[in-house]
Design an enzyme around this catalytic site. Structure first.
Site, PDB file in Angstrom:
ATOM      1  N   HIS A 242       0.846  -1.205   0.000  1.00 59.83           N
ATOM      2  CA  HIS A 242       0.000   0.000   0.000  1.00 59.83           C
ATOM      3  C   HIS A 242       0.872   1.243   0.000  1.00 59.83           C
ATOM      4  O   HIS A 242       1.912   1.270   0.682  1.00 59.83           O
ATOM      5  CB  HIS A 242      -0.923  -0.001   1.225  1.00 59.83           C
ATOM      6  CG  HIS A 242      -2.061   0.958   1.083  1.00 59.83           C
ATOM      7  ND1 HIS A 242      -1.929   2.290   1.401  1.00 59.83           N
ATOM      8  CD2 HIS A 242      -3.312   0.791   0.598  1.00 59.83           C
ATOM      9  CE1 HIS A 242      -3.087   2.898   1.135  1.00 59.83           C
ATOM     10  NE2 HIS A 242      -3.945   2.013   0.648  1.00 59.83           N
ATOM     11  N   ASP A 295      -8.069  -3.517  -1.868  1.00 57.11           N
ATOM     12  CA  ASP A 295      -8.511  -4.013  -3.174  1.00 57.11           C
ATOM     13  C   ASP A 295      -8.684  -5.527  -3.195  1.00 57.11           C
ATOM     14  O   ASP A 295      -9.520  -6.048  -3.927  1.00 57.11           O
ATOM     15  CB  ASP A 295      -7.507  -3.606  -4.264  1.00 57.11           C
ATOM     16  CG  ASP A 295      -7.740  -2.170  -4.722  1.00 57.11           C
ATOM     17  OD1 ASP A 295      -8.683  -1.543  -4.206  1.00 57.11           O
ATOM     18  OD2 ASP A 295      -6.981  -1.691  -5.575  1.00 57.11           O
TER      19      ASP A 295
HETATM   20  N1  ACO Z   1       3.828  -7.663  -5.226  1.00 56.72           N
HETATM   21  C1  ACO Z   1       5.126  -7.890  -5.397  1.00 56.72           C
HETATM   22  N2  ACO Z   1       6.100  -7.044  -5.021  1.00 56.72           N
HETATM   23  C2  ACO Z   1       5.701  -5.910  -4.453  1.00 56.72           C
HETATM   24  C3  ACO Z   1       4.361  -5.617  -4.218  1.00 56.72           C
HETATM   25  C4  ACO Z   1       3.381  -6.535  -4.629  1.00 56.72           C
HETATM   26  N3  ACO Z   1       2.095  -6.328  -4.453  1.00 56.72           N
HETATM   27  N4  ACO Z   1       4.264  -4.403  -3.633  1.00 56.72           N
HETATM   28  C5  ACO Z   1       5.529  -3.960  -3.503  1.00 56.72           C
HETATM   29  N5  ACO Z   1       6.391  -4.884  -3.990  1.00 56.72           N
HETATM   30  C6  ACO Z   1       7.828  -4.775  -4.037  1.00 56.72           C
HETATM   31  C7  ACO Z   1       8.269  -3.835  -5.122  1.00 56.72           C
HETATM   32  O1  ACO Z   1       8.518  -4.519  -6.335  1.00 56.72           O
HETATM   33  C8  ACO Z   1       9.532  -3.224  -4.543  1.00 56.72           C
HETATM   34  O2  ACO Z   1      10.584  -4.077  -4.798  1.00 56.72           O
HETATM   35  P1  ACO Z   1      12.023  -3.499  -5.206  1.00 56.72           P
HETATM   36  O3  ACO Z   1      12.454  -2.696  -4.005  1.00 56.72           O
HETATM   37  O4  ACO Z   1      12.838  -4.720  -5.450  1.00 56.72           O
HETATM   38  O5  ACO Z   1      11.819  -2.667  -6.421  1.00 56.72           O
HETATM   39  C9  ACO Z   1       9.265  -3.222  -3.035  1.00 56.72           C
HETATM   40  O6  ACO Z   1       8.274  -4.208  -2.808  1.00 56.72           O
HETATM   41  C10 ACO Z   1       8.750  -1.897  -2.557  1.00 56.72           C
HETATM   42  O7  ACO Z   1       7.747  -1.496  -3.441  1.00 56.72           O
HETATM   43  P2  ACO Z   1       7.246  -0.030  -3.588  1.00 56.72           P
HETATM   44  O8  ACO Z   1       6.783   0.165  -4.974  1.00 56.72           O
HETATM   45  O9  ACO Z   1       8.238   0.897  -2.988  1.00 56.72           O
HETATM   46  O10 ACO Z   1       6.013  -0.020  -2.661  1.00 56.72           O
HETATM   47  P3  ACO Z   1       5.117   1.177  -2.563  1.00 56.72           P
HETATM   48  O11 ACO Z   1       4.737   1.221  -1.152  1.00 56.72           O
HETATM   49  O12 ACO Z   1       5.648   2.381  -3.160  1.00 56.72           O
HETATM   50  O13 ACO Z   1       3.923   0.738  -3.542  1.00 56.72           O
HETATM   51  C11 ACO Z   1       1.982  -0.228  -4.265  1.00 56.72           C
HETATM   52  C12 ACO Z   1       2.739   0.454  -3.129  1.00 56.72           C
HETATM   53  C13 ACO Z   1       2.086   0.560  -5.558  1.00 56.72           C
HETATM   54  C14 ACO Z   1       0.531  -0.316  -3.841  1.00 56.72           C
HETATM   55  C15 ACO Z   1       2.551  -1.636  -4.484  1.00 56.72           C
HETATM   56  O14 ACO Z   1       2.570  -2.329  -3.264  1.00 56.72           O
HETATM   57  C16 ACO Z   1       1.809  -2.425  -5.549  1.00 56.72           C
HETATM   58  O15 ACO Z   1       2.093  -2.281  -6.747  1.00 56.72           O
HETATM   59  N6  ACO Z   1       0.814  -3.293  -5.139  1.00 56.72           N
HETATM   60  C17 ACO Z   1       0.068  -4.062  -6.071  1.00 56.72           C
HETATM   61  C18 ACO Z   1      -1.039  -3.229  -6.715  1.00 56.72           C
HETATM   62  C19 ACO Z   1      -2.181  -2.928  -5.763  1.00 56.72           C
HETATM   63  O16 ACO Z   1      -2.596  -3.766  -4.971  1.00 56.72           O
HETATM   64  N7  ACO Z   1      -2.713  -1.697  -5.860  1.00 56.72           N
HETATM   65  C20 ACO Z   1      -3.775  -1.204  -5.013  1.00 56.72           C
HETATM   66  C21 ACO Z   1      -3.198  -0.381  -3.916  1.00 56.72           C
HETATM   67  S1  ACO Z   1      -4.422  -0.025  -2.685  1.00 56.72           S
HETATM   68  C22 ACO Z   1      -5.035   1.461  -3.053  1.00 56.72           C
HETATM   69  O17 ACO Z   1      -4.436   2.228  -3.769  1.00 56.72           O
HETATM   70  C23 ACO Z   1      -6.387   1.777  -2.499  1.00 56.72           C
END
Ligand code: ACO
Length: 363
Positions: A242, A295
């Site tokens: 998130h 979600d």
């Molecule tokens: N699956 C796999 N890996 C993930 C996930 C995930 N769901 N979420 C984060 N990671 C990984 C990233 O690849 C990243 O790895 P890296 O450092 O090797 O590049 C690390 O964890 C950190 O990720 P960030 O992108 O910094 O996490 P951030 O907190 O910025 O992103 C986000 C949050 C965009 C929601 C992300 O977790 C994601 O893409 N989730 C899946 C999509 C999703 O569920 N979206 C709905 C969000 S809820 C809402 O908006 C109401």
């Protein structure tokens, strides 16, 4: 100072809600949202958010038929809410008593629900108003106006989703509603603008992709294998992680409980996906809290209620109308127009002759 996307910039003060990032809590006017879901209905939550009191008495509104009808439910919702300004003769908030702004917000919320239900019903004959009015809650009236005779358990699923999605502090659509209100415009302008801001795919994310994983595991029975496969291919597990919470999204918790209570057929498969996903994410990213987000379980609950993909964003708008209304009212009290500045990085001292096309446009 310049912060792309205003990230980290505090743009307004509020007493409505702001997610507690570290603790994974969401409170509406200080009340933990887990206390509300399943115990009060959406209108009570609307009332709490907008007035700080559960007892706001909803004004009567005459039914209105859709005037603009394009076949795109979100577009029809936005257009018809914009038309309410003229239809109801709404004055700019700057010229309106606070009590009248409040009542207009309640009416606009009710009409938004009705417009979305009518748009979703499409060409089927309209449900008689008497049947719609007999619905015991906002979600019941919405579902009756859309479907005629909805399954009461589907109504409960939608009502719980609306309560969890009613407000989430500062975000793009809420900020939009406040910016429009800050100009003194009427409430239909503010709410229709917010619906436009909500329509982009970056706001909230669509739960439908999370459901694909659950469906795949229903077919194969192999949650661990599926999760590993997605991650090995460099994909993200939809419904996990998130941008705000560094703990479990509290809304995921509520909707998981809702799914269990309603005995949703996909519950066991979803639980298996969640368990496998959390274990594998912890394994691969031990330094990062990547927990379940709203979600994931919203996808499961809304799938159970048979909400088609094209209705997901409009349904989110139905819910978030509460938060927008609360922020519009709060902004009317603030009274200060938003007028950020921009850093100009273009050319200076350019002659008109140097601009391409000058010859063609000279009179
Ligand atoms: N699956 C796999 N890996 C993930 C996930 C995930 N769901 N979420 C984060 N990671 C990984 C990233 O690849 C990243 O790895 P890296 O450092 O090797 O590049 C690390 O964890 C950190 O990720 P960030 O992108 O910094 O996490 P951030 O907190 O910025 O992103 C986000 C949050 C965009 C929601 C992300 O977790 C994601 O893409 N989730 C899946 C999509 C999703 O569920 N979206 C709905 C969000 S809820 C809402 O908006 C109401």
């Amino acid at each position: 100072m310049f912060s792309p996307g205003l990230d980290g910039v505090t743009a307004f003060r509020t007493t409505i809600a702001e997610p507690d990032r570290q603790g994974g809590k969401l409170r509406y006017r200080g009340v933990d949202v887990t206390e509300l879901a399943g115990r009060v209905n959406y209108r009570a939550v609307w009332s709490l958010l907008v007035t700080g009191d559960f007892r706001y008495s909803w004004p009567e509104s005459r039914p209105l038929k859709l005037q603009a009808r394009t076949g795109n439910i979100r577009v029809d919702a936005q257009a018809n809410v914009a038309l309410l300004g003229a239809e109801l003769g709404l004055a700019p908030v700057i010229d309106t008593e606070e009590r009248d702004v409040l009542d207009s917000l309640a009416r606009v919320t009710g009409y938004l629900h009705s417009f979305i239900a009518q748009a979703a019903r499409g060409d089927a004959p309209a449900v008689p108003q008497k049947e719609i009015s007999a619905g015991e809650s906002a979600a019941a009236r919405f579902m009756i106006e859309w479907q005629g005779d909805p399954d009461p358990l589907h109504v409960e699923a939608v009502e719980n989703y609306w309560i969890t999605a009613a407000e989430h502090g500062a975000n793009a659509s809420t900020f939009t509603s406040r910016v429009i209100t800050s100009t003194g415009a009427d409430v239909s302008a503010a709410i229709s603008g917010a619906i436009g801001a909500l329509s982009g795919p970056l706001h909230g994310g669509a739960p439908s992709r999370a459901l694909d994983m659950v469906d795949a595991v229903m077919r194969t029975g192999d949650a661990e294998g599926h999760v590993r496969d997605v991650l090995d291919r460099g994909g993200r597990l939809m419904g996990f992680g998130h941008p705000v919470y560094r703990a479990e999204d509290p809304r995921a918790r509520i909707l998981r409980d809702t799914a269990e209570r309603l005995r949703v057929p996909k519950f066991e498969a979803a639980l298996a996906v969640e368990k496998a996903a959390l274990a594998e994410l912890q394994n691969r990213k031990p330094d990062r809290v990547l927990a379940t987000n709203v979600d994931f379980w919203a996808a499961v609950v809304l799938d159970y209620a048979e909400i088609p993909p094209e209705l997901l964003t409009p349904l989110f708008a139905c819910a978030r109308a509460a938060g927008w209304s609360a922020h519009v009212l709060e902004q009317t009290r603030d009274g200060k127009i938003f007028r950020p500045s921009a850093k100009y990085e273009g050319d200076t001292d350019v002659t008109a002759q140097a601009v391409p096309g000058w010859q063609a446009v000279q009179q």
